[in-house]
Write a protein that holds these residues in place. Structure first.
Motif, PDB file in Angstrom:
ATOM      1  N   LEU A   1     -36.130 -20.169 -26.185  1.00 20.54           N
ATOM      2  CA  LEU A   1     -36.094 -19.823 -27.614  1.00 20.54           C
ATOM      3  C   LEU A   1     -34.760 -20.221 -28.232  1.00 20.54           C
ATOM      4  O   LEU A   1     -34.719 -20.774 -29.341  1.00 20.54           O
ATOM      5  N   ALA A   2     -33.657 -19.930 -27.549  1.00 19.32           N
ATOM      6  CA  ALA A   2     -32.352 -20.310 -28.082  1.00 19.32           C
ATOM      7  C   ALA A   2     -32.242 -21.827 -28.218  1.00 19.32           C
ATOM      8  O   ALA A   2     -31.687 -22.339 -29.210  1.00 19.32           O
TER       9      ALA A   2
ATOM     10  N   LYS B   1     -27.844 -12.800 -30.380  1.00 20.83           N
ATOM     11  CA  LYS B   1     -27.136 -11.762 -29.640  1.00 20.83           C
ATOM     12  C   LYS B   1     -28.088 -10.976 -28.751  1.00 20.83           C
ATOM     13  O   LYS B   1     -27.757 -10.643 -27.604  1.00 20.83           O
ATOM     14  N   LYS B   2     -29.262 -10.663 -29.286  1.00 20.03           N
ATOM     15  CA  LYS B   2     -30.243  -9.943 -28.477  1.00 20.03           C
ATOM     16  C   LYS B   2     -30.760 -10.811 -27.338  1.00 20.03           C
ATOM     17  O   LYS B   2     -31.047 -10.307 -26.243  1.00 20.03           O
ATOM     18  N   LEU B   3     -30.902 -12.105 -27.570  1.00 17.48           N
ATOM     19  CA  LEU B   3     -31.327 -12.998 -26.491  1.00 17.48           C
ATOM     20  C   LEU B   3     -30.259 -13.064 -25.401  1.00 17.48           C
ATOM     21  O   LEU B   3     -30.580 -13.132 -24.208  1.00 17.48           O
ATOM     22  N   GLU B   4     -28.995 -13.054 -25.783  1.00 22.29           N
ATOM     23  CA  GLU B   4     -27.927 -13.072 -24.784  1.00 22.29           C
ATOM     24  C   GLU B   4     -27.911 -11.783 -23.965  1.00 22.29           C
ATOM     25  O   GLU B   4     -27.715 -11.812 -22.744  1.00 22.29           O
TER      26      GLU B   4
ATOM     27  N   GLY C   1     -30.478  -9.861 -23.493  1.00 27.85           N
ATOM     28  CA  GLY C   1     -31.730  -9.728 -22.770  1.00 27.85           C
ATOM     29  C   GLY C   1     -32.457  -8.435 -23.048  1.00 27.85           C
ATOM     30  O   GLY C   1     -33.305  -8.013 -22.241  1.00 27.85           O
ATOM     31  N   ASP C   2     -32.160  -7.773 -24.177  1.00 29.11           N
ATOM     32  CA  ASP C   2     -32.801  -6.498 -24.491  1.00 29.11           C
ATOM     33  C   ASP C   2     -33.707  -6.595 -25.714  1.00 29.11           C
ATOM     34  O   ASP C   2     -33.835  -5.638 -26.475  1.00 29.11           O
ATOM     35  N   LEU C   3     -34.329  -7.749 -25.914  1.00 24.25           N
ATOM     36  CA  LEU C   3     -35.245  -7.919 -27.041  1.00 24.25           C
ATOM     37  C   LEU C   3     -36.568  -7.258 -26.678  1.00 24.25           C
ATOM     38  O   LEU C   3     -37.235  -7.633 -25.711  1.00 24.25           O
ATOM     39  N   GLU C   4     -36.954  -6.253 -27.472  1.00 21.75           N
ATOM     40  CA  GLU C   4     -38.161  -5.497 -27.161  1.00 21.75           C
ATOM     41  C   GLU C   4     -39.401  -6.353 -27.385  1.00 21.75           C
ATOM     42  O   GLU C   4     -39.399  -7.307 -28.165  1.00 21.75           O
ATOM     43  N   ASP C   5     -40.477  -5.970 -26.696  1.00 21.99           N
ATOM     44  CA  ASP C   5     -41.714  -6.745 -26.772  1.00 21.99           C
ATOM     45  C   ASP C   5     -42.310  -6.739 -28.177  1.00 21.99           C
ATOM     46  O   ASP C   5     -42.989  -7.698 -28.565  1.00 21.99           O
ATOM     47  N   GLY C   6     -42.078  -5.662 -28.933  1.00 30.08           N
ATOM     48  CA  GLY C   6     -42.620  -5.612 -30.286  1.00 30.08           C
ATOM     49  C   GLY C   6     -42.105  -6.715 -31.184  1.00 30.08           C
ATOM     50  O   GLY C   6     -42.767  -7.095 -32.151  1.00 30.08           O
ATOM     51  N   ILE C   7     -40.916  -7.237 -30.885  1.00 25.69           N
ATOM     52  CA  ILE C   7     -40.351  -8.349 -31.651  1.00 25.69           C
ATOM     53  C   ILE C   7     -40.510  -9.665 -30.895  1.00 25.69           C
ATOM     54  O   ILE C   7     -40.740 -10.715 -31.489  1.00 25.69           O
ATOM     55  N   LEU C   8     -40.394  -9.607 -29.561  1.00 22.33           N
ATOM     56  CA  LEU C   8     -40.460 -10.833 -28.770  1.00 22.33           C
ATOM     57  C   LEU C   8     -41.834 -11.498 -28.870  1.00 22.33           C
ATOM     58  O   LEU C   8     -41.928 -12.734 -29.011  1.00 22.33           O
ATOM     59  N   GLU C   9     -42.910 -10.722 -28.814  1.00 26.84           N
ATOM     60  CA  GLU C   9     -44.252 -11.310 -28.862  1.00 26.84           C
ATOM     61  C   GLU C   9     -44.510 -12.041 -30.177  1.00 26.84           C
ATOM     62  O   GLU C   9     -44.981 -13.187 -30.169  1.00 26.84           O
ATOM     63  N   PRO C  10     -44.211 -11.452 -31.366  1.00 29.04           N
ATOM     64  CA  PRO C  10     -44.386 -12.229 -32.605  1.00 29.04           C
ATOM     65  C   PRO C  10     -43.485 -13.465 -32.672  1.00 29.04           C
ATOM     66  O   PRO C  10     -43.893 -14.502 -33.197  1.00 29.04           O
ATOM     67  N   VAL C  11     -42.237 -13.373 -32.145  1.00 31.10           N
ATOM     68  CA  VAL C  11     -41.352 -14.541 -32.154  1.00 31.10           C
ATOM     69  C   VAL C  11     -41.931 -15.664 -31.304  1.00 31.10           C
ATOM     70  O   VAL C  11     -41.932 -16.840 -31.704  1.00 31.10           O
ATOM     71  N   VAL C  12     -42.447 -15.320 -30.123  1.00 28.76           N
ATOM     72  CA  VAL C  12     -43.075 -16.332 -29.269  1.00 28.76           C
ATOM     73  C   VAL C  12     -44.299 -16.923 -29.955  1.00 28.76           C
ATOM     74  O   VAL C  12     -44.545 -18.144 -29.893  1.00 28.76           O
ATOM     75  N   GLU C  13     -45.064 -16.095 -30.647  1.00 26.96           N
ATOM     76  CA  GLU C  13     -46.236 -16.593 -31.374  1.00 26.96           C
ATOM     77  C   GLU C  13     -45.819 -17.569 -32.477  1.00 26.96           C
ATOM     78  O   GLU C  13     -46.458 -18.614 -32.675  1.00 26.96           O
ATOM     79  N   ILE C  14     -44.728 -17.260 -33.186  1.00 28.86           N
ATOM     80  CA  ILE C  14     -44.252 -18.146 -34.257  1.00 28.86           C
ATOM     81  C   ILE C  14     -43.791 -19.483 -33.670  1.00 28.86           C
ATOM     82  O   ILE C  14     -44.136 -20.561 -34.171  1.00 28.86           O
TER      83      ILE C  14
END
Length: 803
Positions: A208-209, A255-258, A260-273
């Motif tokens: 993602l980064a 910063k959250k990617l560094e 490694g504490d990005l919650e699934d509620g945000i990570l899943e939509p980001v991956v979908e985008i």
């Protein structure tokens, strides 16, 4: 005359003028006298020269001594500055170590001693022979040797080039620097399913980064390739601003990617985008972004506007919340929504409210104190913090708060449900609330405090301008202040600055007066409050577009309302109902036909531009009762074949009689000698109805037309949106739906001769109570204001004799 006596006198005079001679000569030649005179002159000149040399010598010694002292002072300052620099570098190094430890990065290498080279120490097992190192550098098309470069520096340059430097973490030099190791473009393709394995998630974060870095770089290159004409155009500048804003908004995500504490509620939509964008399904990517940004987080808002927010799939709220609330981003990257407001209060008046709240927690440790020049640690005296009320404790814990009472409410922060931006809360530490030694009561004290702070720093630029620059289209400013104490002087200074800076906008001022009219105060204190209100009336009405004095309690309390006049919680709630309902039309969406801006409303009752003071009135009712009455009217109208019950089309021949007059306190007494022999003549009125109000609610009415068939200008706004009563609102309305729901409110702003009557009554009191130096100017100003409400209408048209 006697010639012998005259000659004798001249001879004696010559003898007296001749210099004494120690020799035995009886007579001296002229040459000898001249030689003596020359010798005396040379001696005097030599003495003066010696004195000058001595003076110069003393001056030189003083200058050398001063230069020596100055050199010592410079050396001392240099030494102190060097010590301060070393202390600061140590603190920064410690902070960097803590940050690296928090991010899981390698620790910093040990600091170099003075005189060592700049090369990073390399362990022996990672060293490379000089000839082999030179060959590898040449194979990479790198310079084999640089001028003045040591072997360690050359080895460090090689390891940084090949990306295998295990001595320190690499930070990319892309649009957003990151410690994540970026992957090649062929490995950026992400899968739609989010992996659960820790290593796979770390690789996903790197993907993602890498993808966002590639997109931002391509965006920057595309913008840089435009012509100079396009770059300097308005659209070109807007495009560059959008790119910069997008880059800054993505920093919290990196910063959250560094971490490694990005919650699934945000990570899943980001991956979908990202997956949809990589497959060129840009419409689906945009839909995913909307689903991510709308309705997924708890809106940190409250008070009355809390109930106006709607979330999909509910229909859109008729109130445009962007007018009074501003979007923002907290330091952790989460979205915030805070009021567009600026609150000034004294020290201790904020209660348990903190300037830095849960939305804006600092990244640093507040207990760490910055080191100064002196080696000793400062002694810090901390006041005892005010404990939170039970209501706020339950709100923070996510529990149902207990009911509030007048005994549990100590400060206005005890029942506040809003998170404010740190810049919205400004404490005036010069004065403390309820201080007996330095009371904040006299009007001049507030004005002097404003002038003092304005000389030190531009308050408009520091406090207000950041909020104004965030507004796309500002329609005006509202100023709410008490006017019978020192806050009246403070607000008067502010209103002059606002008029200078934002004179083309509407500036509405609500003056909260008579704060102590229902309390046991001395006669001198009450007279002082009236003088303060009079001075505020003149200053605020002169520079405001609309000025409405608001009393603490209405002159007549209706039967359906019970209010404790000694409780600021009760009186503030009533004032909030009147003010919020009166201005509701300025916050409705443009699609709603009942929307009216502040400028549209003020033009109705201030058509001359000089009648800026308006009288605030209101009525409240149970919405269920109004609906039942409306249904009865419809049923009666259907029997006669007519259904014309629109508020805008009826009632033009009658003006509403309100239940509560929240205008300033009535100062009429039997000793004033003023009798109300005439009815108030109305020049103009703006009415705002919330609920199903009709013209026959039992409130009565009056014919606004004069004997020539002409009436005042009346503008009415209506909306079905009721006033919400939250659990923090006191139970002051004794209506069926008002206990735990909503109430219907009908409010109005009126410019009438009642303003002139009140101003003249205040002027009579001020004439007796004010000091001599301000009495004449203040009384003349109040008379000028009152005369504006006596012109333009026939004085006998509204008298009781014509009825």
């Amino acid at each position: 005359m006697d010639f012998a006596k005259l000659m004798s006198a001249h001879i004696n005079k010559a003898k007296e003028a001749a210099p004494p001679d120690s020799s035995d000569k009886k007579y001296l030649k002229r040459s000898e006298i001249e030689a003596q005179r020359e010798a005396a002159y040379l001696a005097e000149k030599q003495a003066a020269e010696e004195a000058r040399r001595e003076k110069l010598e003393k001056k030189r010694k003083a200058e050398e001594y001063e230069a020596h002292k100055e050199a010592e002072r410079r050396e001392k300052r240099r030494r102190l500055a060097e010590e301060s620099k070393q202390r600061r570098e140590q603190e920064e190094e410690e902070q960097e170590r803590q940050r690296r430890k928090r991010l899981g990065l390698p620790d910093l290498p040990p600091r170099k001693k003075e005189g060592e080279d700049e090369g990073t120490p390399v362990p022996d097992d990672e060293d490379i022979e000089e000839e082999e190192l030179v060959g590898k550098l040449r194979a990479l098309d790198e310079p084999a040797r640089l001028f003045g470069e040591t072997h360690k520096q050359r080895l460090k340059r090689y390891k940084k080039r090949v990306g295998a430097d295990s001595l320190a973490a690499l930070i990319t030099d892309g649009p957003i620097p990151t410690t994540l190791q970026l992957v090649p473009e062929k490995d950026m393709r992400v899968e739609l399913k989010v992996p659960k394995d820790e290593e796979a998630r770390k690789f996903l974060f790197r993907q993602l980064a890498s993808y966002f870095t590639m997109v931002l770089k391509a965006w920057e290159v595309a913008l840089a390739g435009r012509s100079d004409e396009v770059k300097t155009s308005y659209q070109g500048k807007q495009a560059h601003t959008a790119m910069v804003q997008a880059r800054e908004n993505m920093r919290p995500l990196f910063k959250k990617l560094e971490k490694g504490d990005l919650e699934d509620g945000i990570l899943e939509p980001v991956v979908e985008i990202v997956n949809a964008a990589q497959e060129r399904r840009y419409v689906d990517a945009n839909d995913g972004y909307l689903r991510l940004s709308i309705g997924k987080a708890a809106w940190p808002i409250g008070v009355t506007m809390e109930s106006y927010f709607t979330y999909p799939p509910d229909p859109e709220s008729p109130v445009n919340h962007d007018i009074l609330f501003r979007p923002g981003i907290a330091p952790d990257g989460s979205d915030t929504f805070t009021p567009r407001t600026l609150i000034y209060d004294l020290k201790g008046a904020f209660g348990s409210m903190r300037k830095v709240n849960a939305l804006y927690e600092p990244d640093y440790n507040e207990s760490q104190e910055a080191g100064g020049v002196w080696p000793s640690k400062p002694i810090i005296q901390r006041s005892q913090p005010i404990p939170q009320s039970a209501y706020q404790v339950h709100l923070d814990a996510g529990l149902d708060p207990p009911p509030l009472t007048t005994s549990t409410v100590r400060y206005w922060s005890d029942y506040s449900r809003v998170f404010y931006h740190p810049k919205s809360l400004v404490q005036l530490s010069e004065f403390e609330v309820n201080d007996k030694l330095m009371p904040f009561e006299k009007w001049d004290v507030g004005m002097s405090l404003f002038d003092k702070l304005e000389r030190e720093v531009d308050l408009v630029d520091r406090d207000l301008r950041p909020f104004v620059e965030e507004c796309d289209g500002m329609q005006g400013l509202q100023l709410i202040t008490s006017v019978d104490d020192a806050w009246g002087g403070w607000a008067s200074g502010w209103i002059e600055r606002l008029q200078d800076e934002y004179g083309k906008f509407s500036i509405w001022t609500w003056g909260l007066g008579d704060q102590g009219s229902n309390m046991a105060v001395s006669r001198e204190m009450r007279l002082q409050q009236i003088v303060n209100s009079a001075r505020s009336l003149y200053a605020l009405a002169e520079h405001s577009s609309v000025y409405s004095p608001v009393s603490q309690t209405p002159l007549k309390v209706p039967s359906y309302m019970s209010i404790d006049a000694s409780s600021p919680w009760h009186t503030g709630a009533l004032q909030a109902v009147a003010i919020e309902s009166m201005t509701i039309s300025s916050r409705l969406r443009s699609s709603d036909g009942s929307r009216g801006s502040l400028h549209d409303m003020e033009d109705t009752f201030n058509n001359t531009g000089k009648r800026r003071i308006a009288k605030l009135e209101m009525s409240a009712a149970d919405p269920d009762v109004l609906e039942e009455k409306c249904e009865e009217q419809i049923a009666q109208a259907e029997k006669v074949g007519s259904v014309t019950l629109k508020r805008e089309s009826e009632g033009r021949d009658q003006l509403t009689e309100f239940d509560m007059d929240v205008f300033t306190k009535d100062y009429r007494t039997p000793s004033t000698g003023i009798k109300q022999q005439k009815k108030d003549h109305i020049f103009g009125r703006v009415e705002a109805a919330r609920g199903e109000w009709s013209s026959s609610e039992g409130r009565g009415g009056r014919d606004p037309r004069d004997r020539f068939g002409e009436g005042p200008a009346v503008q009415r706004f209506s909306t079905s949106l009721l006033f919400p009563l939250l659990d923090s609102f006191p139970s002051i309305f004794n209506v069926r739906s008002g206990q735990n729901g909503k109430i219907a409110v009908y409010s109005g702003l009126t410019a009438s001769t009642a303003v002139a009557n009140q101003v003249r009554l205040i002027e009579q009191i001020v004439r007796r109570a004010a000091s001599l130096d301000e009495r004449e100017t203040l009384c003349n100003s109040l008379q000028t204001i009152a005369e504006e409400y006596d012109e333009g209408w026939a004085s006998g048209s509204d008298s009781d004799e014509d009825d």
